[in-house]
Design a protein around this motif. Sequence first.
Motif, PDB file in Angstrom:
ATOM      1  N   ASP A 206      30.264  15.209   5.720  1.00 46.84           N
ATOM      2  CA  ASP A 206      30.897  14.281   4.845  1.00 46.84           C
ATOM      3  C   ASP A 206      31.217  15.244   3.595  1.00 46.84           C
ATOM      4  O   ASP A 206      32.101  14.593   2.862  1.00 46.84           O
ATOM      5  CB  ASP A 206      30.189  13.104   4.493  1.00 46.84           C
ATOM      6  N   GLY A 207      30.682  16.321   3.646  1.00 47.28           N
ATOM      7  CA  GLY A 207      30.851  17.321   2.368  1.00 47.28           C
ATOM      8  C   GLY A 207      30.194  16.881   1.232  1.00 47.28           C
ATOM      9  O   GLY A 207      30.388  17.345   0.160  1.00 47.28           O
ATOM     10  N   GLY A 208      29.290  15.606   1.336  1.00 46.21           N
ATOM     11  CA  GLY A 208      28.559  15.459   0.083  1.00 46.21           C
ATOM     12  C   GLY A 208      27.281  15.892  -0.128  1.00 46.21           C
ATOM     13  O   GLY A 208      27.006  16.950   0.683  1.00 46.21           O
ATOM     14  N   GLY A 209      26.462  15.663  -1.108  1.00 44.21           N
ATOM     15  CA  GLY A 209      25.170  16.215  -1.424  1.00 44.21           C
ATOM     16  C   GLY A 209      24.063  15.642  -0.427  1.00 44.21           C
ATOM     17  O   GLY A 209      24.387  14.540   0.009  1.00 44.21           O
ATOM     18  N   SER A 210      23.181  16.628  -0.432  1.00 49.19           N
ATOM     19  CA  SER A 210      21.815  16.076   0.561  1.00 49.19           C
ATOM     20  C   SER A 210      20.806  16.839  -0.161  1.00 49.19           C
ATOM     21  O   SER A 210      20.698  17.607  -0.979  1.00 49.19           O
ATOM     22  CB  SER A 210      22.195  16.570   1.762  1.00 49.19           C
ATOM     23  N   GLU A 211      19.597  16.191   0.264  1.00 52.19           N
ATOM     24  CA  GLU A 211      18.302  16.660  -0.089  1.00 52.19           C
ATOM     25  C   GLU A 211      17.675  17.098   1.433  1.00 52.19           C
ATOM     26  O   GLU A 211      17.730  16.481   2.262  1.00 52.19           O
ATOM     27  CB  GLU A 211      17.562  15.476  -0.883  1.00 52.19           C
ATOM     28  N   VAL A 212      17.215  18.351   1.261  1.00 48.27           N
ATOM     29  CA  VAL A 212      16.232  18.777   2.377  1.00 48.27           C
ATOM     30  C   VAL A 212      14.992  19.546   2.303  1.00 48.27           C
ATOM     31  O   VAL A 212      14.755  19.930   0.907  1.00 48.27           O
ATOM     32  CB  VAL A 212      17.201  20.247   2.727  1.00 48.27           C
ATOM     33  N   VAL A 213      13.990  19.224   3.148  1.00 52.96           N
ATOM     34  CA  VAL A 213      12.662  19.679   2.885  1.00 52.96           C
ATOM     35  C   VAL A 213      12.683  21.164   3.654  1.00 52.96           C
ATOM     36  O   VAL A 213      13.375  21.362   4.567  1.00 52.96           O
ATOM     37  CB  VAL A 213      11.731  18.742   3.544  1.00 52.96           C
TER      38      VAL A 213
ATOM     39  N   THR B  51      13.616  26.077   6.491  1.00 55.89           N
ATOM     40  CA  THR B  51      14.435  24.617   6.333  1.00 55.89           C
ATOM     41  C   THR B  51      13.961  23.579   7.445  1.00 55.89           C
ATOM     42  O   THR B  51      13.806  23.982   8.607  1.00 55.89           O
ATOM     43  CB  THR B  51      15.593  24.762   6.270  1.00 55.89           C
ATOM     44  N   ASP B  52      13.746  22.445   7.049  1.00 54.60           N
ATOM     45  CA  ASP B  52      13.585  21.293   8.007  1.00 54.60           C
ATOM     46  C   ASP B  52      14.820  20.975   8.716  1.00 54.60           C
ATOM     47  O   ASP B  52      14.947  20.669   9.808  1.00 54.60           O
ATOM     48  CB  ASP B  52      12.927  20.194   7.547  1.00 54.60           C
ATOM     49  N   TYR B  53      15.917  21.421   8.004  1.00 52.51           N
ATOM     50  CA  TYR B  53      17.468  20.764   8.241  1.00 52.51           C
ATOM     51  C   TYR B  53      17.379  19.330   7.776  1.00 52.51           C
ATOM     52  O   TYR B  53      16.601  18.508   7.797  1.00 52.51           O
ATOM     53  CB  TYR B  53      17.773  20.787   9.628  1.00 52.51           C
ATOM     54  N   GLN B  54      18.685  19.135   7.388  1.00 51.62           N
ATOM     55  CA  GLN B  54      18.893  17.584   6.828  1.00 51.62           C
ATOM     56  C   GLN B  54      18.794  16.566   7.935  1.00 51.62           C
ATOM     57  O   GLN B  54      18.821  16.656   8.991  1.00 51.62           O
ATOM     58  CB  GLN B  54      20.567  17.822   6.580  1.00 51.62           C
ATOM     59  N   GLY B  55      18.051  15.429   7.245  1.00 51.23           N
ATOM     60  CA  GLY B  55      17.811  14.301   8.308  1.00 51.23           C
ATOM     61  C   GLY B  55      16.258  14.510   8.976  1.00 51.23           C
ATOM     62  O   GLY B  55      16.118  13.519   9.378  1.00 51.23           O
ATOM     63  N   LEU B  56      15.855  15.410   8.689  1.00 49.45           N
ATOM     64  CA  LEU B  56      14.283  15.525   9.397  1.00 49.45           C
ATOM     65  C   LEU B  56      13.339  15.631   8.152  1.00 49.45           C
ATOM     66  O   LEU B  56      13.266  16.461   7.412  1.00 49.45           O
ATOM     67  CB  LEU B  56      14.211  16.902  10.138  1.00 49.45           C
ATOM     68  N   GLY B  57      12.585  14.401   8.003  1.00 46.40           N
ATOM     69  CA  GLY B  57      11.942  14.270   6.903  1.00 46.40           C
ATOM     70  C   GLY B  57      12.483  13.568   5.473  1.00 46.40           C
ATOM     71  O   GLY B  57      11.736  13.297   4.762  1.00 46.40           O
TER      72      GLY B  57
END
Length: 421
Positions: free
Chosen positions: A99-106, A165-171
């Motif tokens: 969606d082009g928005g921001g995210s937080e990643v572990v 990276t774990d990738y977005q949505g993992l954790g």
Amino acid sequence: MRCEVGVRPVRTAVVALAGALALTVPLALTACTTDAASPAPPPTTSVAAPASPSGSPAPAGDQRGALISREPVPDIDAAITALGATATRVVYRSTSGVDGGGSEVVGTVFTPGGPAPDGGRPVVTVGHGTTGVNDECAPSSSPTLLGTTNLVRPLLQRGYVVTVTDYQGLGTDGPHPYLEPDTAAYDLIDAVRAARTVVPDASTRWAAIGVSQGGQASWSAAEHAGAYGDGLEFVGAANLSPAADLSGIVADGTVEPLSLPQKMFLPYLLEGLKVIHPELNPDDYMRGALAAAPDVTLSCVTAKLQEKWTVATQLTPADTGPRTAADAERMRGWLQDIALPKTGAGGPMLVVVGDRDNLILPQWTSRAVDNACALGDVVEFDTRPGEGHADGRSVPGAVQWIADRFAGVPAPDTCAEGGTP
């Protein structure tokens, strides 16, 4: 970890199945599996921060890769600490390719022991292979990063800062956009930025390496290295058994006969496509035992192995494939949309396949390399006889290829030699 010998015939079979999916790191899968009764300690509250709400602004400038939290990892793989290296678990900002928005990643950042060389330590960002699509499949929750430290070790031995990276949505909150290449690229590149904050003597020079799902991620990172990777100096990407183009699964309005590993991989693939295309109905593409046990088929790759083997033994030819020609065409379009290459790479690439890969067929990757050559990319394409998917024997050569790029050695170019065989 737990090694069992009492159920070796079944265990060997299911480990072979998981190894074909490989989707972690090729060096790791043996008859030892994670003990479900003794899960690895999860990240602390400060690290397991929720992802940014969908639609939040994408980070820009210095906010890309900016740290939200960090903490040392005291329980990391002993083989890493034996090298004098340390590990730091981080949460950093990145961008959603959906969606082009921001995210937080572990992610996890590894710092080699000893003094840094003049000019700082180069950084290698690692794309791990498929561990699963659920939060418990986040590599950072495991002391071995679910096997990925086997790929980290030889890079640390070269003195590189390594970031996984774990990738977005993992954790983190939200679904994992499995095999959505733009998201994966942003995660890998922003992991480099996060690593440079953790390790002040890290240089701006970076390379990527990935296996299977991670091979697609490292390839995509190469394509985004110029624009999204501004302020960094990209030297190359080594892409091992990359999931670059899976559209060959569907041909002439039908699904090609799938191998057993491909059938067991199908639930993950559909789950990832559903993040991008919420209208997708998995029942249009799988039935029977695959559809009846999502708690098994969508569990982490190395989890519930005996149950997965039971599912595998129950599969029939009618259990996989689109219900209609329109369903087939729809899937082919979805897979073409995420196929690589999308654009030219920002530096040289190594692409490695095993000629016995029955998960991501060699001809699919060969076609992707031909397309990359047509875009003007510099690609060394290595087809390895007798090797299967994500074969660990390809890793030493890939690490040396990266070392050569950091050393300024000109990259070999199969494209200049007339393309793939």
